[in-house]
Design a protein around this motif. Structure first.
Motif, PDB file in Angstrom:
ATOM      1  N   LYS A 131      69.556  -9.738 125.725  1.00 11.96           N
ATOM      2  CA  LYS A 131      69.385  -8.394 125.185  1.00 11.96           C
ATOM      3  C   LYS A 131      70.616  -7.886 124.368  1.00 11.96           C
ATOM      4  CE  LYS A 131      68.375  -3.759 126.428  1.00 11.96           C
ATOM      5  NZ  LYS A 131      68.073  -2.784 127.604  1.00 11.96           N
ATOM      6  N   LEU A 169      63.108  -4.026 126.202  1.00  9.15           N
ATOM      7  CA  LEU A 169      63.558  -4.644 127.332  1.00  9.15           C
ATOM      8  C   LEU A 169      64.192  -3.798 128.358  1.00  9.15           C
ATOM      9  CD1 LEU A 169      65.014  -7.519 125.483  1.00  9.15           C
ATOM     10  CD2 LEU A 169      63.371  -7.743 127.011  1.00  9.15           C
ATOM     11  N   GLY A 203      66.646  -2.591 131.585  1.00  8.08           N
ATOM     12  CA  GLY A 203      67.821  -3.084 132.252  1.00  8.08           C
ATOM     13  C   GLY A 203      69.212  -2.658 131.579  1.00  8.08           C
ATOM     14  N   ALA A 244      72.612  -5.376 135.130  1.00 11.84           N
ATOM     15  CA  ALA A 244      71.650  -5.820 135.325  1.00 11.84           C
ATOM     16  C   ALA A 244      71.435  -7.239 134.336  1.00 11.84           C
ATOM     17  CB  ALA A 244      70.054  -5.305 135.034  1.00 11.84           C
ATOM     18  N   TRP A 245      71.786  -7.112 133.284  1.00 13.66           N
ATOM     19  CA  TRP A 245      71.806  -8.383 132.178  1.00 13.66           C
ATOM     20  C   TRP A 245      72.940  -9.216 132.341  1.00 13.66           C
ATOM     21  CZ3 TRP A 245      68.078  -9.971 128.714  1.00 13.66           C
ATOM     22  CH2 TRP A 245      66.876  -9.257 128.556  1.00 13.66           C
ATOM     23  N   ARG A 275      71.837 -11.140 135.365  1.00 14.47           N
ATOM     24  CA  ARG A 275      70.505 -11.822 134.825  1.00 14.47           C
ATOM     25  C   ARG A 275      69.595 -11.332 136.281  1.00 14.47           C
ATOM     26  NH1 ARG A 275      70.581 -16.603 131.207  1.00 14.47           N
ATOM     27  NH2 ARG A 275      71.809 -15.389 129.590  1.00 14.47           N
ATOM     28  N   THR A 276      69.319 -10.176 136.247  1.00 15.25           N
ATOM     29  CA  THR A 276      68.305 -10.095 137.533  1.00 15.25           C
ATOM     30  C   THR A 276      66.904 -10.385 137.180  1.00 15.25           C
ATOM     31  OG1 THR A 276      67.816  -7.792 136.379  1.00 15.25           O
ATOM     32  CG2 THR A 276      69.426  -7.810 138.213  1.00 15.25           C
ATOM     33  N   ARG A 291      64.315  -9.133 136.967  1.00 10.98           N
ATOM     34  CA  ARG A 291      63.387  -8.190 136.220  1.00 10.98           C
ATOM     35  C   ARG A 291      64.025  -8.688 134.710  1.00 10.98           C
ATOM     36  NH1 ARG A 291      64.958  -2.772 135.976  1.00 10.98           N
ATOM     37  NH2 ARG A 291      63.615  -1.451 134.623  1.00 10.98           N
ATOM     38  N   THR A 292      65.061  -8.665 134.331  1.00 13.28           N
ATOM     39  CA  THR A 292      65.492  -9.133 132.994  1.00 13.28           C
ATOM     40  C   THR A 292      64.946 -10.224 132.600  1.00 13.28           C
ATOM     41  OG1 THR A 292      67.980  -9.909 133.712  1.00 13.28           O
ATOM     42  CG2 THR A 292      67.458  -7.474 133.361  1.00 13.28           C
ATOM     43  N   ARG A 293      65.262 -11.227 133.431  1.00 16.56           N
ATOM     44  CA  ARG A 293      64.717 -12.879 133.015  1.00 16.56           C
ATOM     45  C   ARG A 293      63.223 -12.648 132.821  1.00 16.56           C
ATOM     46  NH1 ARG A 293      65.673 -16.198 137.709  1.00 16.56           N
ATOM     47  NH2 ARG A 293      66.336 -14.430 138.652  1.00 16.56           N
ATOM     48  N   ALA A 323      61.368 -10.199 131.862  1.00 14.10           N
ATOM     49  CA  ALA A 323      61.039  -9.435 130.630  1.00 14.10           C
ATOM     50  C   ALA A 323      61.582 -10.224 129.497  1.00 14.10           C
ATOM     51  CB  ALA A 323      62.032  -8.025 130.639  1.00 14.10           C
ATOM     52  N   GLU A 324      62.547 -10.956 129.563  1.00 12.23           N
ATOM     53  CA  GLU A 324      62.920 -11.880 128.327  1.00 12.23           C
ATOM     54  C   GLU A 324      61.900 -12.871 128.303  1.00 12.23           C
ATOM     55  OE1 GLU A 324      65.819 -11.396 126.585  1.00 12.23           O
ATOM     56  OE2 GLU A 324      66.299 -13.443 125.716  1.00 12.23           O
TER      57      GLU A 324
END
Lengths: 359, 417, 260, 293
Positions: free
Chosen positions: A193, C108, C110, C114-115, C118-119, C121-123, C125-126
């Motif tokens: 992102k 997206l 976070g 968080a990114w 790499r929580t 949740r972010t993984r 979503a990605e």
């Protein structure tokens, strides 16, 4: 065309799966072994490379990735170093010192960015130039905290008894652990992102805003992160050099950091390490050749490297060396050229720095 | 995308292993152990002793920095050519100098120290306060001598704080004090304007001066300003000070061009006070003459070294030997433009003095020998000054004499006027 | 959930130049709406006024009845407006997939922390949006290019990538700026099919600036013709093509830029 | 009051030193769209070459003229053989190349001429002219006059000559300049050559005051940069006025604003830049431009 591409992709797929498993493991093993096998002077050198690799990484976040020219990165290193020195000499808990050495530069960076990110490209450069230039006399004036021009010494991070390590080995482990963590976190951040956001803010602010990104916000974010990482490098600087003075943040060093970033490779994680290595090793190298010709040799090395590899040392690592070349082909207008706004460019080919947002 | 970074990671490994190969030849030793017993310390054999210098050889302080190497190189170059230096342990050794450039960057000074400390017997002669401070603690921890360094920072002469250090040049306070005493002794009323460099150098000078004139009824400090070492001009300061009505200016500046332009500016404003210039920026040829110093009622400076350019010493044997050696062994073909050349020549002589009384080839014994020199008149020293290392809190050269410009060089004076 | 767009008396002036003069029209939810006119008529400027890149000197722009003129483009994007550009601006050294994923930015979750760690949740979503982006590329016949760097694609294909980027934003109002310019004939057919499918499958309002009259005729429900910053007429594409004023505007003044 | 006016006059003469370098920066920026960090270094090299000629017995005016010509050639050579490789590439890289060039030139000067301060004779006498209680040296007056003349010439070059317009066209968009038949490569060389020649004049003007050392202009460069941004990159008059403003205001701030003082007066130009750019992003005298999306 596409077919040929597929073959290379397939080939490197196999390599990739091998590297995916073995690569990180090997890296960790190397990093664990390195401090144990080398003599002290080499360990000290690697630790110094670590310090400046982190500083260059910070610069890369704001400049390489987000495209905002910053000539003030050394100021945040200096600030982090001063915070660390002050905390250590007042016997604060070292974890608290570390956190403050990150947060105080980040906060100052945020304040500067809130103002500077409103300005265009070259103006940001000038506001950031002011940081080291004003920072040096300011550090002298605040002598109560900074020790004035005599600076502050603080020795910490000696090896604890139980470890059975030499001090330099222990310190190198600390540098590798902290620096490694910063690199890992930053690497994660600049992919996915936030990497996409910084890239498009650098490339084209209008497109960025059309997908819901506020360029201003992310410029501020990039600058703040760069300051934070600069603060970490300042903490490491104190750990390794154990001394800071106003000289630490002189303007010349900021310029050298910029050169190190470009030599290493802008917008590249490996480039940051290479940039740190360049920053530390080239003066040592020129000292080996002829200490009285430092400037001449350094200038020559810099020009030769860039002449051969305009994309920096990291471009050696890019297969086909394609990344930078293609960028060069499509971004003809120089970054530092507000007068180029006279060009009747479209969204696609007007360089990002010139846009001041709403007309 | 990901393909790229995988191979980048491979590159990290490659770089790391290249580093490993590059340095594989070295082996771990020393590392805080220091020397034990009578075993020889690093950097000394039965035939040679090696000295390290970290000093600015590039950047804005490269001029004086180059001099700090040239003098010491010239001194031992001449000694080596004559067979070497006779040490107190009965051996004769040649002296090798390893000088590295730090560009006045503390970080690089520390790096230089790290790379030299296992190779050299002692570190010496380097110029600069921050650059010497940067590795002072490391030198203490490693028990490596850091001696006869070119900084007037008193910290280096404090035996308690700095057991492995010794400064060479008078601490800044001493130089400032000498001026103050002379002024007080004149008995006549004087108004003093102060212009000093905004760092420990300027502050030390001013501190010494003020402590000497404190309580003296005939001295009044009318205005006090500073400037930055990065300034391109001090015109505004001189303009402001000229309005103070001072008849003496105490001018603690370390930058040649700014001193020259300050002298010129005062003349343009028709302000002609007596000037007090510090020892490192009072060169007759490089400063006073181009600045038109003859226009002022008096240009005073402090010194402990004979100025080679001064006619008074034109025939001086010391000076002749020195200039010849500087050309032949010091890689310094021109007439020395900075007093640091003379000072580092004296550093060479002082080191030799310590060597001759060393009985063991160890750093410990060297420090003992170095700290027991009394009233040694090194070559080029002015009458009335001497090297004395036995007094804590004082550098190797604790005293200076005040001199007055005579149109060509300097004469030692006892009083103002 | 398609949006309604109402442009009312919008004027735009740069220095002394009148770029737009009191332009008004309304686009009903779910319509495909055409903006046509010779070069320099002010079509793209009008787009920029709608998307927030320019602030109109006078007049109002409403989306679903809410006035939005003067709002920042990023704010509008977050409220369901997406657009493409006349000259697509892609991250040329990045892959096509990464370029498309930019469109998922606002969805997206976070923050930076968080990114960077790499929580999960972010993984997740990605991963999810990676799938969506691939599906969009698939739908537009670009799946084969997903992992190629963007600069290996032709200019025409960049437009497709940019369209996918805009679609990944899941807009309620989509502005397409000359989507057919530079496309070979076969690609134009594909484009027409794509936009038709958009209307059928996604609930979305589309406004198109285009010179390609065939495309306009095949796609649009209504068109507005601009000339010299003024609205010349409004109606169906067929009405516009037979309107003498429109023909004069094209043939009489700008023959070089004739109807394709 | 006399002190106040004297401070202004002092500031103007210091500002003229900044202006000299700033003009060369503007010229190279107008011709190539780059900020050339090596501008000061090239000026120092020119001053050294003049100094070397002097030491060989060449008269001052002749030595300076020769150094101006040499600099023109040097600038053109640098553009042709070094910068050209980077002009179409990443602008950050090009800027770092100029930093490398600065380092190299400084090193070469230090190697050939040592780091010692060398006296450089002035074209103008150091005698002071006193007027209404304010005194100013003929050297300062001479320097300022030369700079004003150069500034007017530059302004005329950009505004009224074919060469100036062609240079600007090349900087703004090399591709379309090439399409319209301009000899882009030669123009770039001429631009760099002219800037270097201008730098040589600047070097000869300020060397007597700063005394010749390899790093003579390093500190002035920062001020010159500030003046360039403040004045607006496109306007010679703008940068000279900005340089004077900086010189004067920093003196006044140092003396009359106790919080700033002589140590923090260096902050003045940056505060000024910040305030001005918030109000006028194109600088004091820069051209306002429409940004197209």
């Amino acid at each position: 065309m596409a077919g040929a591409r597929m073959t290379t992709a397939a080939l490197s797929d196999r390599q990739r799966s091998w590297l995916r498993r073995a690569g990180p493991l090997l890296l960790v093993v190397v990093l664990v072994v390195v401090p144990l096998v080398f003599p002290e002077s080499v360990n000290e050198t690697i630790a110094r490379i670590g310090v400046f690799a982190v500083a260059v990484l910070g610069l890369n976040v704001v400049m390489g990735y987000a495209g905002q020219v910053s000539l003030g990165q050394i100021f945040f290193l200096g600030l982090g170093a001063y915070v660390t020195a002050y905390g250590v000499s007042n016997d604060w808990n070292i974890v608290v010192v570390f956190v403050l050495a990150c947060l105080i530069p980040a906060f100052v960076g945020l304040l500067v960015a809130l103002a500077a990110a409103r300005l265009g490209g070259l103006a940001i450069a000038m506001v950031t130039v002011a940081l080291p230039i004003v920072g040096v006399p300011l550090a002298k004036r605040l002598s109560e905290f900074t020790g004035g021009s005599q600076g502050l010494s603080a020795r910490f991070g000696d090896a604890p008894e139980w470890s059975g390590l030499y001090d330099d080995q222990w310190r190198l482990y600390l540098v590798l652990a902290i620096g490694g963590a910063v690199f890992l976190l930053t690497r994660n951040l600049v992919r996915g992102k936030y990497g996409r956001v910084l890239g498009i803010v650098k490339k084209n602010e209008n497109v960025a805003s059309s997908v819901g990104i506020s360029p201003y916000r992310y410029k501020v974010l990039a600058f703040t992160l760069a300051s934070l990482i600069g603060g970490v490098s300042g903490f490491l600087y104190m750990l390794v050099i154990q001394y800071t003075s106003p000289e630490t943040m002189s303007f010349g060093h900021s310029i050298q950091l910029l050169a190190a970033m470009v030599i290493g490779g802008a917008a590249s994680i490996v480039g940051s390490v290479l940039g740190g290595a360049y920053y530390v090793l080239v003066p040592q190298l020129t000292n080996l050749v002829d200490p009285s010709l430092t400037a001449l040799l350094q200038g020559a090395v810099l020009l030769v490297v860039l002449f051969v590899l305009p994309g920096g040392l990291a471009s050696l690592a890019r297969p086909l060396g394609r990344g930078r070349r293609s960028r060069a082909r499509h971004d003809p207008a120089p970054l530092i050229t507000p007068s180029a706004t006279t060009k009747s460019g479209s969204a696609a080919d007007t360089p990002e720095t010139e846009r001041q947002g709403h007309p | 995308m990901s393909r790229h970074f995988r191979s980048r990671k491979a590159l990290v490994i490659a770089v790391a292993s290249t580093l490993a190969l590059t340095f594989a030849g070295c082996s771990r030793e020393g590392g805080g152990d220091g020397a034990t017993g009578a075993a020889a310390s690093p950097g000394i054999t039965d035939t040679t002793v090696r000295l390290g210098i970290s000093t600015p050889l590039s950047g804005s302080t490269a001029g004086p920095g180059t001099c700090t190497v040239a003098g010491v190189k010239a001194y031992f170059g001449a000694k080596n050519a004559a067979g070497g230096v006779a040490f107190g342990d009965g051996k004769t050794r040649t002296v090798e100098i390893e000088a590295l450039d730090d560009g006045y960057d503390p970080q690089r000074a520390k790096a230089n120290y790290d790379s030299l400390k296992d190779d050299v017997f002692a570190m010496t002669a380097g110029l600069g306060t921050p650059t010497n401070r940067a590795w002072r603690e490391a030198a203490i921890a490693d028990e490596v001598p850091q001696v006869l360094v070119m900084t007037g920072d008193p910290l280096f002469s404090d035996t308690q704080e700095s057991p492995w250090q010794l400064g060479f040049v008078p601490i800044y306070q001493n130089e400032g004090e000498a001026f103050g005493k002379l002024l007080v002794a004149s008995g006549a009323p004087h108004k003093v304007a102060i212009l000093s460099q905004n760092d420990d150098y300027g502050a030390g000078y001013v501190e010494g001066f003020k402590s000497a004139v404190e309580g003296a009824a005939n001295i009044e400090i009318v205005d006090e300003l500073t400037y930055e070492a990065t300034d391109t001009s001090v015109d505004a300061q001189i303009t402001q000070l000229s309005a103070s009505g001072a008849d003496v200016i105490f001018n603690a500046m370390s930058l040649v061009p700014l001193v020259v332009s300050a002298l010129q500016k005062a003349q343009q404003l028709n302000w002609l006070p007596s000037w007090f210039l510090p020892s490192n920026t009072s060169s007759p040829g490089a400063v006073v003459e181009p600045g038109g110093g003859a226009a002022f009622p008096g240009i005073y400076s402090v010194s402990f070294a004979k100025a080679p350019a001064s006619p008074a010493f034109a025939g001086d044997e010391d000076v002749q030997t020195y200039l010849a050696a500087l050309k032949e062994h010091g890689d310094y073909p021109d007439a020395p433009a900075f007093p640091h050349c003379q000072w580092s020549w004296m550093v060479g002589a002082t080191l030799e003095q310590a060597f001759t009384t060393m009985t063991e080839p160890t750093r410990d014994d060297f420090m003992r020998a170095l700290r027991s020199i009394e009233n040694f008149e090194a070559p080029l020293m002015l009458p009335g000054t001497a090297v004395t290392t036995t007094e804590s809190g004082q550098p190797a050269v604790p005293t200076v004499v005040v001199q007055k410009y005579n149109g060509k060089g300097y004469d030692t004076v006892e009083s103002l006027g | 959930m398609a949006a309604e767009l109402a442009v009312q008396d919008v004027s735009l002036r740069f220095g002394g130049i009148e770029v737009l003069q009191e332009v008004s029209f309304t686009v009903e939810p779910g319509q495909i709406f055409g903006l046509v006119g010779p070069n320099g008529a002010g079509k793209t400027s009008l787009f920029n006024c709608i998307s927030g890149h320019y602030r109109p000197t006078a007049g109002t722009v409403r989306i679903d009845g809410t006035p939005v003129q003067g709002a920042r483009p990023a704010t509008l994007a977050r409220h369901g407006l997406a657009r493409t550009f006349q000259h697509p601006a892609l991250q040329l050294q990045e892959t096509v997939l990464e370029n498309v994923l930019l469109g998922a930015h606002t969805q997206l979750p976070g923050g930076p922390l968080a990114w960077s760690v790499r929580t999960r949740r972010t993984r997740r979503a990605e991963e999810r949006f990676r799938g969506e982006a691939l599906a969009l590329l698939e739908r537009n016949g670009l799946a084969w290019a997903a992992h190629l760097p963007a600069d290996e694609l032709s200019h025409g294909l960049h437009k497709g990538v940019e369209l996918c980027r805009a679609l990944l934003m899941k807009p309620r109002l989509l502005l397409l700026d000359e989507p057919a310019a530079g496309l070979p004939h076969t690609e134009v057919e594909n484009l027409i099919a794509t936009v038709r499918r958009l209307r059928a499958e996604d609930d979305i309002t589309v406004v198109i600036v285009e010179h390609h009259m065939g495309l306009i005729a095949a796609l649009t429900d209504r068109v507005v013709v601009l000339d010299h910053g003024r609205k010349l007429m409004e109606g169906t594409a067929a009405q516009a093509q037979s309107d003498p004023r429109v023909i004069e505007a094209y043939i009489g003044k700008d023959a070089a830029d004739d109807v394709a | 009051m006399a002190t106040f006016i004297q401070l202004i006059v002092d500031g103007l003469s210091t500002g003229s030193v900044y202006a000299a370098i700033a003009l060369a920066l503007v010229l190279v920026h107008q011709a190539t769209g780059l900020i050339n960090f090596a501008q000061g270094g090239m000026a120092v090299l020119a001053a050294y070459s003049a100094w070397w000629l002097l030491s060989r017995g060449v008269p001052l005016v002749l030595a300076i003229s020769a150094s101006v010509l040499l600099s023109f050639a040097f600038g053109a050579v640098v553009e042709r053989w070094l910068m050209r490789r980077f002009e179409r590439g990443d602008p950050d890289t090009a800027v770092v190349v100029t930093i490398g060039l600065l380092t190299l030139i400084t090193g070469v000067c230090g190697w050939l001429f040592t780091y010692n301060n060398q006296q450089f004779p002035s074209l103008f006498s150091l005698d002071a002219v006193t007027f209404l209680g304010v005194s100013v040296s003929q050297r300062s007056i001479g320097t300022t006059v030369v700079i004003v003349v150069v500034m007017l010439l530059l302004q005329a070059l950009f505004a009224g000559t074919k060469l100036g317009l062609a240079l600007r066209a090349v900087a703004i968009n090399p591709q379309s300049a090439a399409f319209s038949g301009l000899p882009v490569e030669r123009l770039l060389m001429v631009g760099w050559g002219l800037a270097a020649a201008l730098g040589a004049i600047a070097g000869a003007l300020v060397a007597p005051q700063l005394t010749l050392t390899p790093g003579m202009l390093d500190n002035a460069l920062v001020y010159a940069l500030a003046a360039v941004i403040l004045g607006g990159l496109s306007s010679p008059i703008g940068v000279v006025v900005a340089a004077w403003m900086i010189g004067v205001l920093e003196n006044l701030a140092a003396v009359y604003v106790p919080l700033i003082g002589y140590d923090l007066k260096v902050a003045v130009p940056f505060i000024l830049i910040f305030v001005v750019l918030v109000v006028r992003p194109q600088g004091l005298f820069g051209r306002k431009t429409v940004v197209r999306v």
